[in-house]
Design an enzyme around this catalytic site. Structure first.
Site, PDB file in Angstrom:
ATOM      1  N   ARG A 165       0.804  -1.230   0.033  1.00 38.54           N
ATOM      2  CA  ARG A 165       0.078   0.155  -0.082  1.00 38.54           C
ATOM      3  C   ARG A 165       0.812   1.213   0.167  1.00 38.54           C
ATOM      4  NH1 ARG A 165      -2.977  -3.616  -0.724  1.00 38.54           N
ATOM      5  NH2 ARG A 165      -5.000  -4.001   0.026  1.00 38.54           N
ATOM      6  N   SER A 235     -10.956  -0.709   3.032  1.00 38.02           N
ATOM      7  CA  SER A 235     -10.284  -0.725   4.452  1.00 38.02           C
ATOM      8  C   SER A 235      -9.677   0.627   4.803  1.00 38.02           C
ATOM      9  CB  SER A 235      -8.832  -1.495   4.048  1.00 38.02           C
ATOM     10  OG  SER A 235      -9.284  -2.770   3.658  1.00 38.02           O
ATOM     11  N   GLU A 331      -5.441   4.279   5.917  1.00 35.02           N
ATOM     12  CA  GLU A 331      -5.125   4.077   4.339  1.00 35.02           C
ATOM     13  C   GLU A 331      -5.604   5.162   3.671  1.00 35.02           C
ATOM     14  OE1 GLU A 331      -5.637  -0.362   2.771  1.00 35.02           O
ATOM     15  OE2 GLU A 331      -6.612   1.136   1.266  1.00 35.02           O
TER      16      GLU A 331
HETATM   17  C1  LIG Z   1     -15.282  -0.672  -1.212  1.00 35.45           C
HETATM   18  C2  LIG Z   1     -13.932  -0.518  -1.496  1.00 35.45           C
HETATM   19  C3  LIG Z   1     -13.174  -1.523  -1.569  1.00 35.45           C
HETATM   20  C4  LIG Z   1     -11.926  -1.187  -1.849  1.00 35.45           C
HETATM   21  N1  LIG Z   1     -10.937  -2.361  -1.936  1.00 35.45           N
HETATM   22  C5  LIG Z   1      -9.645  -2.112  -2.198  1.00 35.45           C
HETATM   23  C6  LIG Z   1      -8.742  -3.336  -2.293  1.00 35.45           C
HETATM   24  O1  LIG Z   1      -9.233  -4.455  -2.227  1.00 35.45           O
HETATM   25  N2  LIG Z   1      -7.377  -3.073  -2.422  1.00 35.45           N
HETATM   26  C7  LIG Z   1      -6.856  -1.777  -2.305  1.00 35.45           C
HETATM   27  O2  LIG Z   1      -5.439  -1.747  -2.802  1.00 35.45           O
HETATM   28  N3  LIG Z   1      -7.740  -0.605  -2.485  1.00 35.45           N
HETATM   29  C8  LIG Z   1      -8.939  -0.917  -2.133  1.00 35.45           C
HETATM   30  N4  LIG Z   1      -9.988   0.327  -2.092  1.00 35.45           N
HETATM   31  C9  LIG Z   1      -9.250   1.433  -1.995  1.00 35.45           C
HETATM   32  C10 LIG Z   1      -9.128   2.396  -3.583  1.00 35.45           C
HETATM   33  O3  LIG Z   1     -10.291   1.616  -4.224  1.00 35.45           O
HETATM   34  C11 LIG Z   1      -8.186   2.191  -4.236  1.00 35.45           C
HETATM   35  O4  LIG Z   1      -7.109   2.701  -3.443  1.00 35.45           O
HETATM   36  C12 LIG Z   1      -8.390   3.103  -5.590  1.00 35.45           C
HETATM   37  O5  LIG Z   1      -7.009   3.081  -6.521  1.00 35.45           O
HETATM   38  C13 LIG Z   1      -8.499   4.615  -5.351  1.00 35.45           C
HETATM   39  O6  LIG Z   1      -8.755   5.039  -6.920  1.00 35.45           O
HETATM   40  P1  LIG Z   1      -9.578   6.350  -6.989  1.00 35.45           P
HETATM   41  O7  LIG Z   1      -9.397   6.677  -8.484  1.00 35.45           O
HETATM   42  O8  LIG Z   1     -10.890   6.497  -6.172  1.00 35.45           O
HETATM   43  O9  LIG Z   1      -8.482   7.473  -6.197  1.00 35.45           O
HETATM   44  P2  LIG Z   1      -9.147   8.596  -5.355  1.00 35.45           P
HETATM   45  O10 LIG Z   1      -9.572   8.109  -3.868  1.00 35.45           O
HETATM   46  O11 LIG Z   1      -9.742   9.460  -5.861  1.00 35.45           O
HETATM   47  O12 LIG Z   1      -7.529   9.120  -4.900  1.00 35.45           O
HETATM   48  C14 LIG Z   1      -6.585   8.564  -4.234  1.00 35.45           C
HETATM   49  C15 LIG Z   1      -5.342   9.150  -4.188  1.00 35.45           C
HETATM   50  O13 LIG Z   1      -4.682   9.131  -5.257  1.00 35.45           O
HETATM   51  C16 LIG Z   1      -4.444  10.481  -5.838  1.00 35.45           C
HETATM   52  N5  LIG Z   1      -4.697  10.182  -7.062  1.00 35.45           N
HETATM   53  C17 LIG Z   1      -5.930   9.857  -7.874  1.00 35.45           C
HETATM   54  N6  LIG Z   1      -5.845  10.052  -9.134  1.00 35.45           N
HETATM   55  C18 LIG Z   1      -4.560  10.374  -9.649  1.00 35.45           C
HETATM   56  C19 LIG Z   1      -3.719  10.618 -10.739  1.00 35.45           C
HETATM   57  N7  LIG Z   1      -4.205  10.432 -11.931  1.00 35.45           N
HETATM   58  N8  LIG Z   1      -2.298  11.060 -10.517  1.00 35.45           N
HETATM   59  C20 LIG Z   1      -1.966  11.293  -9.155  1.00 35.45           C
HETATM   60  N9  LIG Z   1      -2.499  11.308  -8.201  1.00 35.45           N
HETATM   61  C21 LIG Z   1      -3.853  10.739  -7.995  1.00 35.45           C
HETATM   62  C22 LIG Z   1      -5.354  11.359  -5.218  1.00 35.45           C
HETATM   63  O14 LIG Z   1      -4.918  12.909  -4.932  1.00 35.45           O
HETATM   64  C23 LIG Z   1      -5.401  10.835  -3.719  1.00 35.45           C
HETATM   65  O15 LIG Z   1      -4.170  11.047  -3.030  1.00 35.45           O
HETATM   66  C24 LIG Z   1     -11.410   0.156  -1.926  1.00 35.45           C
HETATM   67  C25 LIG Z   1     -12.005   1.243  -1.857  1.00 35.45           C
HETATM   68  C26 LIG Z   1     -13.346   0.954  -1.576  1.00 35.45           C
HETATM   69  C27 LIG Z   1     -14.321   2.039  -1.369  1.00 35.45           C
END
Ligand SMILES: Cc1cc2nc3c(=O)[nH]c(=O)nc-3n(C[C@H](O)[C@H](O)[C@H](O)COP(=O)(O)OP(=O)(O)OC[C@H]3O[C@@H](n4cnc5c(N)ncnc54)[C@H](O)[C@@H]3O)c2cc1C
Length: 336
Positions: A165, A235, A331
């Site tokens: 992570r 998480s 996280e």
């Molecule tokens: C129900 C649920 C289940 C999940 N299960 C998992 C799992 O099994 N494993 C896991 O690892 N994660 C999990 N996650 C967490 C999440 O899905 C991941 O971390 C995912 O990659 C976040 O993507 P996002 O586009 O929503 O990012 P955001 O929440 O929009 O952003 C997260 C971070 O990334 C940065 N960011 C976003 N896009 C960019 C970009 N293009 N360039 C630079 N920085 C950027 C943002 O500024 C922020 O700091 C889960 C979340 C939920 C709600």
């Protein structure tokens, strides 16, 4: 919409926790040049920039000053050679949609990462992982743009310094770059990884990549709350990594404690188990609670704020620290 800037843009529905948030300025560029122009403009105006993907790993404040950029680079394509397939995916591509499309096409490598919400651009930030697979296992390159001068760069996986992570994007490059494209290295040779959870029992012998992805989706739907129905960020805490001595002390007192030895000798503990053993599964205080099926997930019942959520999370982590002497680390990322 490409370089168009919206003011006082509501982000309440753009984050899976469902926290109320208004962005002072918001843009969702579809092309890299438009993204670069917006970054240069923000630099000239000395305006802070927050990057937003699908908002599934973010804690948003009630107001975000400066510019919120949501890269909408939505193209993806394959580059196929006899031995491997490179997948190029724009930052705005929905991760789960990509996983399912590639699995349906018979490509192996990311089927265990099905149903992780969010956009491709965010996947390297915390090196998304599930069911024994991490993004870094298949990543070939990350294309990005520096926020200060809009210059483009391509990083190798080694340069991304991936960990559990974790990546360079949470450290040296935190808040300094926008990821525009991922290149993944997949294969048409079947190699199912079914050793985590009860995946093996859910698929037959010699499953297809799509069957594995679908099994992962079924398991996840049973265990995790759907953010469309109940606000959450998956998480909320990382599984803590502790020393062998700490693990031995805890295992003497709690022999049933789930633990996994890491390549560096440290021991990974199950944060959900620690929270559950504190009697906190299903615990609710005000607008927030610990999910009643998965103690690692904090849920938002509506009407709460980021500050309240952080207080609630601190109360959960405090009880774990008091009982087990183990610090839990958050996280989801704090925006603003
Ligand atoms: C129900 C649920 C289940 C999940 N299960 C998992 C799992 O099994 N494993 C896991 O690892 N994660 C999990 N996650 C967490 C999440 O899905 C991941 O971390 C995912 O990659 C976040 O993507 P996002 O586009 O929503 O990012 P955001 O929440 O929009 O952003 C997260 C971070 O990334 C940065 N960011 C976003 N896009 C960019 C970009 N293009 N360039 C630079 N920085 C950027 C943002 O500024 C922020 O700091 C889960 C979340 C939920 C709600």
């Amino acid at each position: 919409m490409s370089g168009e800037i919206l003011t006082d843009h509501d982000l309440s529905r753009a984050n899976t926790l469902g926290l109320p948030c208004v962005a002072e300025a918001f843009a969702a560029p579809h092309r890299t040049p438009a993204l670069q122009a917006l970054l240069l403009q923000a630099t000239q105006q000395d305006s802070p920039v927050t990057v937003l993907g699908g908002g599934s790993n973010l804690i948003l404040p009630e107001r975000l000053s400066g510019l919120v950029l949501q890269p909408a680079l939505g193209d993806w394509w394959l580059e196929e050679t006899p031995n491997q397939v490179l997948v190029h995916a724009g930052a705005g591509v929905n991760w789960h949609t990509l996983v399912m499309a590639l699995a349906a096409d018979g490509l192996w490598g990311i089927e265990n990462l099905a149903l992780i919400p969010g956009h491709c651009g965010a996947a390297p930030i915390q090196n998304i992982g599930a069911y024994g697979v991490e993004l870094c296992d298949v990543l070939e390159a990350v294309h990005l743009i520096h926020m200060d001068d809009a210059r483009e760069q391509v990083l190798t996986p080694e340069e991304c310094a991936f960990g559990y992570r974790d990546s360079i994007f949470k450290h040296e490059l935190a808040g300094r770059v926008v990821i525009t494209r991922l290149v993944l290295r997949l294969s048409r040779t079947p190699h199912p990884r079914l050793e985590y959870g009860d995946l093996a029992s859910r698929v037959g012998d010699a499953p297809t990549a799509l069957q594995v992805a679908e099994a992962v989706c079924r398991v996840r739907r049973e265990k995790l709350p759907d953010p469309a129905l109940l606000g959450n960020a998956g998480s909320f805490f990382k599984n803590p990594l502790v020393s062998r001595e700490t693990a031995d002390r805890l295992l003497t007192a709690y022999p049933e404690l789930p633990h996994f030895t890491q390549p560096d000798g440290r021991i990974k503990l199950a944060a959900g188990w620690l929270i559950e053993r504190c009697g906190l599964k299903g615990w609710r205080q005000g607008h927030f609670g610990v999910h009643d099926r998965q103690a690692l997930v904090l849920v938002h019942f509506g009407g709460g704020s980021a500050a309240e959520l952080l207080d609630f999370a601190a109360a959960v982590a405090g009880q774990v620290a008091e009982r087990f002497g183990v610090e839990l680390e958050r996280e989801p990322r704090l925006a603003g």
